[in-house]
Design a protein around this motif. Structure first.
Motif, PDB file in Angstrom:
ATOM      1  N   ASN A 278      31.079  56.231  69.351  1.00 48.73           N
ATOM      2  CA  ASN A 278      31.781  55.403  68.372  1.00 48.73           C
ATOM      3  C   ASN A 278      31.195  55.498  66.969  1.00 48.73           C
ATOM      4  OD1 ASN A 278      33.216  54.590  70.567  1.00 48.73           O
ATOM      5  ND2 ASN A 278      32.177  52.623  70.777  1.00 48.73           N
ATOM      6  N   LYS A 279      30.222  56.398  66.798  1.00 48.11           N
ATOM      7  CA  LYS A 279      29.516  56.464  65.527  1.00 48.11           C
ATOM      8  C   LYS A 279      30.365  57.178  64.476  1.00 48.11           C
ATOM      9  CE  LYS A 279      25.068  57.715  63.489  1.00 48.11           C
ATOM     10  NZ  LYS A 279      23.756  58.357  63.737  1.00 48.11           N
ATOM     11  N   VAL A 280      30.899  56.482  63.545  1.00 51.92           N
ATOM     12  CA  VAL A 280      31.663  57.030  62.430  1.00 51.92           C
ATOM     13  C   VAL A 280      31.293  56.226  61.195  1.00 51.92           C
ATOM     14  CG1 VAL A 280      33.608  57.839  63.791  1.00 51.92           C
ATOM     15  CG2 VAL A 280      33.596  55.505  62.934  1.00 51.92           C
ATOM     16  N   LYS A 281      31.698  56.705  60.053  1.00 48.99           N
ATOM     17  CA  LYS A 281      31.412  55.976  58.828  1.00 48.99           C
ATOM     18  C   LYS A 281      32.120  54.625  58.851  1.00 48.99           C
ATOM     19  CE  LYS A 281      30.611  59.961  55.852  1.00 48.99           C
ATOM     20  NZ  LYS A 281      31.033  60.672  54.617  1.00 48.99           N
ATOM     21  N   ALA A 282      31.365  53.591  58.573  1.00 51.57           N
ATOM     22  CA  ALA A 282      31.914  52.229  58.666  1.00 51.57           C
ATOM     23  C   ALA A 282      33.111  52.035  57.738  1.00 51.57           C
ATOM     24  CB  ALA A 282      30.828  51.212  58.343  1.00 51.57           C
ATOM     25  N   SER A 283      33.087  52.654  56.567  1.00 52.28           N
ATOM     26  CA  SER A 283      34.172  52.461  55.609  1.00 52.28           C
ATOM     27  C   SER A 283      35.474  53.105  56.076  1.00 52.28           C
ATOM     28  CB  SER A 283      33.778  53.039  54.254  1.00 52.28           C
ATOM     29  OG  SER A 283      33.510  54.430  54.366  1.00 52.28           O
ATOM     30  N   GLN A 284      35.390  54.042  57.027  1.00 51.42           N
ATOM     31  CA  GLN A 284      36.571  54.757  57.490  1.00 51.42           C
ATOM     32  C   GLN A 284      36.977  54.363  58.906  1.00 51.42           C
ATOM     33  OE1 GLN A 284      35.471  58.846  57.073  1.00 51.42           O
ATOM     34  NE2 GLN A 284      35.495  58.802  54.843  1.00 51.42           N
ATOM     35  N   ALA A 285      36.209  53.517  59.557  1.00 50.58           N
ATOM     36  CA  ALA A 285      36.468  53.168  60.950  1.00 50.58           C
ATOM     37  C   ALA A 285      37.385  51.954  61.054  1.00 50.58           C
ATOM     38  CB  ALA A 285      35.158  52.883  61.675  1.00 50.58           C
ATOM     39  N   LEU A 286      38.276  52.020  62.009  1.00 52.47           N
ATOM     40  CA  LEU A 286      39.165  50.903  62.306  1.00 52.47           C
ATOM     41  C   LEU A 286      39.273  50.802  63.822  1.00 52.47           C
ATOM     42  CD1 LEU A 286      41.179  48.759  61.133  1.00 52.47           C
ATOM     43  CD2 LEU A 286      42.971  50.448  61.556  1.00 52.47           C
ATOM     44  N   THR A 287      38.931  49.649  64.368  1.00 51.54           N
ATOM     45  CA  THR A 287      38.951  49.445  65.816  1.00 51.54           C
ATOM     46  C   THR A 287      40.101  48.531  66.200  1.00 51.54           C
ATOM     47  OG1 THR A 287      36.540  49.706  65.925  1.00 51.54           O
ATOM     48  CG2 THR A 287      37.624  48.678  67.812  1.00 51.54           C
ATOM     49  N   LEU A 288      40.909  48.984  67.152  1.00 53.35           N
ATOM     50  CA  LEU A 288      42.017  48.188  67.670  1.00 53.35           C
ATOM     51  C   LEU A 288      41.657  47.649  69.040  1.00 53.35           C
ATOM     52  CD1 LEU A 288      45.094  50.489  66.826  1.00 53.35           C
ATOM     53  CD2 LEU A 288      43.950  48.806  65.366  1.00 53.35           C
TER      54      LEU A 288
ATOM     55  N   TYR B 244      42.180  43.671  65.374  1.00 56.67           N
ATOM     56  CA  TYR B 244      41.494  44.822  64.776  1.00 56.67           C
ATOM     57  C   TYR B 244      40.381  44.343  63.858  1.00 56.67           C
ATOM     58  CZ  TYR B 244      43.837  44.005  60.261  1.00 56.67           C
ATOM     59  OH  TYR B 244      44.258  43.450  59.082  1.00 56.67           O
ATOM     60  N   TYR B 245      39.414  45.231  63.674  1.00 54.39           N
ATOM     61  CA  TYR B 245      38.382  44.985  62.667  1.00 54.39           C
ATOM     62  C   TYR B 245      37.996  46.316  62.034  1.00 54.39           C
ATOM     63  CZ  TYR B 245      35.023  46.382  66.341  1.00 54.39           C
ATOM     64  OH  TYR B 245      34.353  47.063  67.334  1.00 54.39           O
ATOM     65  N   GLU B 246      37.578  46.239  60.786  1.00 51.36           N
ATOM     66  CA  GLU B 246      37.200  47.439  60.048  1.00 51.36           C
ATOM     67  C   GLU B 246      35.685  47.556  59.993  1.00 51.36           C
ATOM     68  OE1 GLU B 246      39.388  48.179  56.413  1.00 51.36           O
ATOM     69  OE2 GLU B 246      40.792  46.572  56.905  1.00 51.36           O
ATOM     70  N   GLY B 247      35.205  48.790  60.119  1.00 53.89           N
ATOM     71  CA  GLY B 247      33.771  49.025  60.064  1.00 53.89           C
ATOM     72  C   GLY B 247      33.058  48.529  61.311  1.00 53.89           C
ATOM     73  N   GLU B 248      31.852  48.023  61.118  1.00 51.94           N
ATOM     74  CA  GLU B 248      31.043  47.508  62.227  1.00 51.94           C
ATOM     75  C   GLU B 248      31.484  46.094  62.600  1.00 51.94           C
ATOM     76  OE1 GLU B 248      28.837  49.136  63.923  1.00 51.94           O
ATOM     77  OE2 GLU B 248      28.922  50.958  62.689  1.00 51.94           O
ATOM     78  N   PRO B 249      31.397  45.727  63.869  1.00 51.64           N
ATOM     79  CA  PRO B 249      31.778  44.364  64.278  1.00 51.64           C
ATOM     80  C   PRO B 249      30.798  43.322  63.747  1.00 51.64           C
ATOM     81  CG  PRO B 249      30.789  45.544  66.118  1.00 51.64           C
ATOM     82  CD  PRO B 249      30.973  46.553  65.027  1.00 51.64           C
ATOM     83  N   ASN B 250      31.326  42.190  63.325  1.00 49.83           N
ATOM     84  CA  ASN B 250      30.497  41.093  62.825  1.00 49.83           C
ATOM     85  C   ASN B 250      30.595  39.940  63.821  1.00 49.83           C
ATOM     86  OD1 ASN B 250      29.169  39.097  61.455  1.00 49.83           O
ATOM     87  ND2 ASN B 250      30.307  39.330  59.547  1.00 49.83           N
ATOM     88  N   TYR B 251      29.564  39.787  64.636  1.00 51.10           N
ATOM     89  CA  TYR B 251      29.591  38.758  65.673  1.00 51.10           C
ATOM     90  C   TYR B 251      29.311  37.362  65.125  1.00 51.10           C
ATOM     91  CZ  TYR B 251      29.299  42.932  68.588  1.00 51.10           C
ATOM     92  OH  TYR B 251      29.538  44.157  69.162  1.00 51.10           O
ATOM     93  N   GLU B 252      28.832  37.296  63.896  1.00 53.70           N
ATOM     94  CA  GLU B 252      28.499  35.996  63.305  1.00 53.70           C
ATOM     95  C   GLU B 252      29.722  35.327  62.687  1.00 53.70           C
ATOM     96  OE1 GLU B 252      25.628  34.636  63.625  1.00 53.70           O
ATOM     97  OE2 GLU B 252      24.589  36.367  64.501  1.00 53.70           O
ATOM     98  N   ASP B 253      30.692  36.130  62.252  1.00 55.79           N
ATOM     99  CA  ASP B 253      31.864  35.592  61.571  1.00 55.79           C
ATOM    100  C   ASP B 253      33.112  35.936  62.383  1.00 55.79           C
ATOM    101  OD1 ASP B 253      33.757  34.661  59.833  1.00 55.79           O
ATOM    102  OD2 ASP B 253      33.449  36.215  58.311  1.00 55.79           O
ATOM    103  N   TYR B 254      33.707  34.944  63.013  1.00 60.22           N
ATOM    104  CA  TYR B 254      34.871  35.199  63.859  1.00 60.22           C
ATOM    105  C   TYR B 254      36.090  35.630  63.046  1.00 60.22           C
ATOM    106  CZ  TYR B 254      37.269  30.840  62.585  1.00 60.22           C
ATOM    107  OH  TYR B 254      37.929  29.849  61.908  1.00 60.22           O
ATOM    108  N   THR B 255      36.107  35.317  61.745  1.00 58.01           N
ATOM    109  CA  THR B 255      37.241  35.702  60.906  1.00 58.01           C
ATOM    110  C   THR B 255      37.227  37.187  60.552  1.00 58.01           C
ATOM    111  OG1 THR B 255      36.043  35.127  58.874  1.00 58.01           O
ATOM    112  CG2 THR B 255      37.374  33.396  59.917  1.00 58.01           C
TER     113      THR B 255
END
Length: 217
Positions: free
Chosen positions: A70-80, A90-101
């Motif tokens: 799953n290693k790709v540039k965070a600015s170009q990654a999009l996870t569905l 969906y979220y863009e870049g790396e997942p942020n577990y601290e912020d649910y928004t």
């Protein structure tokens, strides 16, 4: 060709029966015509090509870790994240577990995930549309079109989409997501298993951030 056969003899006296005429139709020329028509359609009709969908699958090498896959540039990654009841996150870049928004909810409509993908892949979509026009105007061949489209889709500045489905999602959800990859000219995408961290993002989003990020192993 029709042929008329006269079965009657010469002229007969008054009161004789009307002579009978037999009509025989020769269908031999029709056989030749049918063969010519079949040959014509065989030469002038293009055979239908099978419609296939290109899918980039992750490697089966057991030595490759999930982080490396799953290693790709965070600015170009999009996870569905595909979930039950046709829900799509969906979220863009790396997942942020601290912020649910940081996890966004959308759907499979043109104003949903397609709008997000088109925004991420705007430059590539524009170039592909220009190539379609050139092909329609016969400025480039089919082979040149496919080659250039492939180069556009695999360029360094194009996004990489990671598709993950929960056990509660359906095959239709996955097919719909893959359709959007084709519509939005996404050339780099993979299908991988969903992780515990991804499931936490979904659960934490639905609970409005009530879960603790410590639950992520």
């Amino acid at each position: 060709m029709a042929e008329i056969q006269d079965n009657g003899g010469g002229k007969k006296g008054k009161g004789s029966k009307q002579k009978k005429m037999t009509v025989r139709v020769d269908f031999t020329p029709m056989v030749d015509m049918n063969m010519l028509l079949i040959t014509f359609f065989m030469l002038c009709t293009s055979l239908s090509k099978p419609q296939t969908m290109e899918i980039s699958m992750p490697t089966n090498d057991e030595n490759i870790t999930e982080d490396q896959q799953n290693k790709v540039k965070a600015s170009q990654a999009l996870t569905l994240l595909l979930d039950a009841n046709n829900k799509l996150y969906y979220y863009e870049g790396e997942p942020n577990y601290e912020d649910y928004t940081s996890l966004k909810e959308t759907d499979y409509t043109a104003d949903g995930i397609r709008k997000v993908l088109l925004r991420k892949n705007y430059d590539a979509v524009k170039k592909v549309e220009e190539l379609k026009v050139k092909k329609a105007n016969l400025e480039i061949t089919e082979e040149e079109y496919k080659k250039q489209v492939s180069e556009v889709k695999s360029a360094k500045n194009t996004p990489t989409v990671i598709i993950k489905a929960t056990d509660k999602s359906t095959y239709k959800n996955l097919i719909d997501a893959l359709d959007e990859m084709q519509i939005c000219s996404i050339g780099k995408y993979v299908i991988v298993d969903i992780t515990d961290g991804d499931q936490f993002l979904i659960d934490n989003y639905n609970s409005k951030g009530q879960l603790s990020s410590n639950a992520v192993s």
